[in-house]
Design a protein around this motif. Structure first.
Motif, PDB file in Angstrom:
ATOM      1  N   PRO A   1      29.693  17.984  -4.972  1.00 25.40           N
ATOM      2  CA  PRO A   1      28.670  17.787  -6.112  1.00 25.40           C
ATOM      3  C   PRO A   1      29.039  19.385  -6.552  1.00 25.40           C
ATOM      4  CG  PRO A   1      28.196  17.840  -3.313  1.00 25.40           C
ATOM      5  CD  PRO A   1      29.013  18.501  -3.137  1.00 25.40           C
ATOM      6  N   PRO A   2      28.686  19.611  -7.915  1.00 26.14           N
ATOM      7  CA  PRO A   2      28.585  20.228  -8.546  1.00 26.14           C
ATOM      8  C   PRO A   2      27.909  21.943  -8.162  1.00 26.14           C
ATOM      9  CG  PRO A   2      28.173  18.610 -10.209  1.00 26.14           C
ATOM     10  CD  PRO A   2      28.297  18.074  -8.975  1.00 26.14           C
ATOM     11  N   GLU A   3      28.803  23.322  -8.079  1.00 27.45           N
ATOM     12  CA  GLU A   3      27.087  23.982  -8.134  1.00 27.45           C
ATOM     13  C   GLU A   3      26.503  24.399  -8.660  1.00 27.45           C
ATOM     14  OE1 GLU A   3      28.260  29.117  -7.677  1.00 27.45           O
ATOM     15  OE2 GLU A   3      29.401  27.690  -9.364  1.00 27.45           O
ATOM     16  N   GLY A   4      25.479  24.928  -7.040  1.00 24.26           N
ATOM     17  CA  GLY A   4      23.808  24.133  -7.150  1.00 24.26           C
ATOM     18  C   GLY A   4      23.037  23.205  -7.466  1.00 24.26           C
ATOM     19  N   LEU A   5      23.971  22.052  -6.367  1.00 19.87           N
ATOM     20  CA  LEU A   5      23.433  20.304  -6.140  1.00 19.87           C
ATOM     21  C   LEU A   5      23.593  20.548  -5.281  1.00 19.87           C
ATOM     22  CD1 LEU A   5      23.955  19.020  -9.750  1.00 19.87           C
ATOM     23  CD2 LEU A   5      22.182  20.374  -8.910  1.00 19.87           C
TER      24      LEU A   5
END
Length: 307
Positions: free
Chosen positions: A8-12
């Motif tokens: 997942p993209p960073e923060g998700l």
């Protein structure tokens, strides 16, 4: 065998459908944000973090639109916040598209591109039933709102979202107003124990019913009634076809049951962190909660080309 999805993209975080998610090879063309519980928390204004991230995403070429149960004028405040140089449009070009009335209309710059109103007979029968049973309802016809009564507890919504009503709902039953088309009805069930009864009545009228919430009405069930088959997801599909935008290049962000249709229609569906389990399960990815600016996280990733 298909390749495993990337991290997942960073923060998700992964959502229930993360296994089926793949970033769009062409990049994201547009993002549609739910409003209440996603773009806005309990205040009528978006946070500075959300505004800044939305502007950055727009400057990066991502069209930032809303998909909401609100009527068009319910977007005036947040649209005003986002209106700035280069926001959502090329110089002199059209503004971004918004889905309003819980999918019953698609608008751009105040102009209706398409709408799917309630059957007129069902709308009239709904007014009669609500008045007879003492159930509060708001019926929307384009930019206008008609209410079944003016009880004090409903007026917080007028102050936060819609402004004063344009008339009483019974006006829709007589004279020239009887020819008005109703896009959507919203029923705030202040008598919570009657929620099942009210839902059954709406279904009995042949309407499509979806639950929603309003942060400014904590604990009050909010029911959106639209024509059969009309949802945020159906409106996004129409927009994608008419604009030639592949749904694989669209991101949708939401927190409520009435967001499920759009989270499952697009290439990347993102649930807010405070969303109920069924919403998180329907999403590819999960962001932070609204009170931690989860929408800003998504918009920042879009601005940076990382989602």
């Amino acid at each position: 065998m298909s390749a495993l999805p990337p991290a997942p993209p960073e923060g998700l975080a992964p959502g229930g459908r993360f296994h089926a998610w793949r970033p769009s090879p062409g990049g994201t063309a547009a993002v549609f944000l739910d409003v209440d519980g996603t773009t806005l928390d309990t205040e009528p204004y978006a946070s500075g973090a959300v505004v800044e991230a939305a502007q950055r995403a727009s400057r990066a070429g991502v069209a930032v639109g809303f998909a909401t149960g609100r009527l068009p004028r319910g977007l005036d405040v947040v649209r005003g916040q986002l209106a700035s140089a280069a926001h959502g449009r090329a110089a002199g070009g059209p503004g971004p598209v918004d889905v309003v009335h819980n999918g019953a209309a698609v608008v751009r710059d105040g102009r209706v591109l398409q709408r799917w109103p309630l059957p007129r007979g069902a709308a009239h029968d709904l007014v009669r039933w609500c008045v007879r049973e003492g159930v509060y309802a708001e019926l929307y016809s384009g930019p206008r709102m008609f209410v079944t009564d003016r009880r004090p507890e409903a007026q917080v919504g007028w102050a936060e979202v819609s402004g004063e009503p344009d008339g009483d709902a019974t006006e829709l039953l007589v004279g020239a107003s009887a020819r008005l088309e109703v896009d959507k009805a919203t029923l705030d069930v202040f008598e919570v124990h009657r929620t099942a009864e009210v839902t059954a009545a709406l279904v009995g009228l042949g309407l499509h019913v979806e639950d929603s919430t309003a942060p400014f009405l904590p604990g009050v069930p909010v029911l959106n009634a639209t024509a059969p088959g009309v949802t945020k997801g159906s409106a996004l599909r129409w927009w994608a076809r008419s604009s030639g935008t592949p749904l694989e290049r669209v991101v949708a962000v939401g927190d409520g049951q009435n967001d499920l249709s759009m989270l499952t229609a697009v290439g990347t569906g993102v649930a807010m962190g405070q969303a109920a389990a069924p919403v998180r399960e329907a999403a590819h990815l999960v962001s932070g909660p609204v009170d931690a600016d989860g929408a800003a996280t998504v918009l920042t990733l879009l601005a940076d080309g990382r989602l």
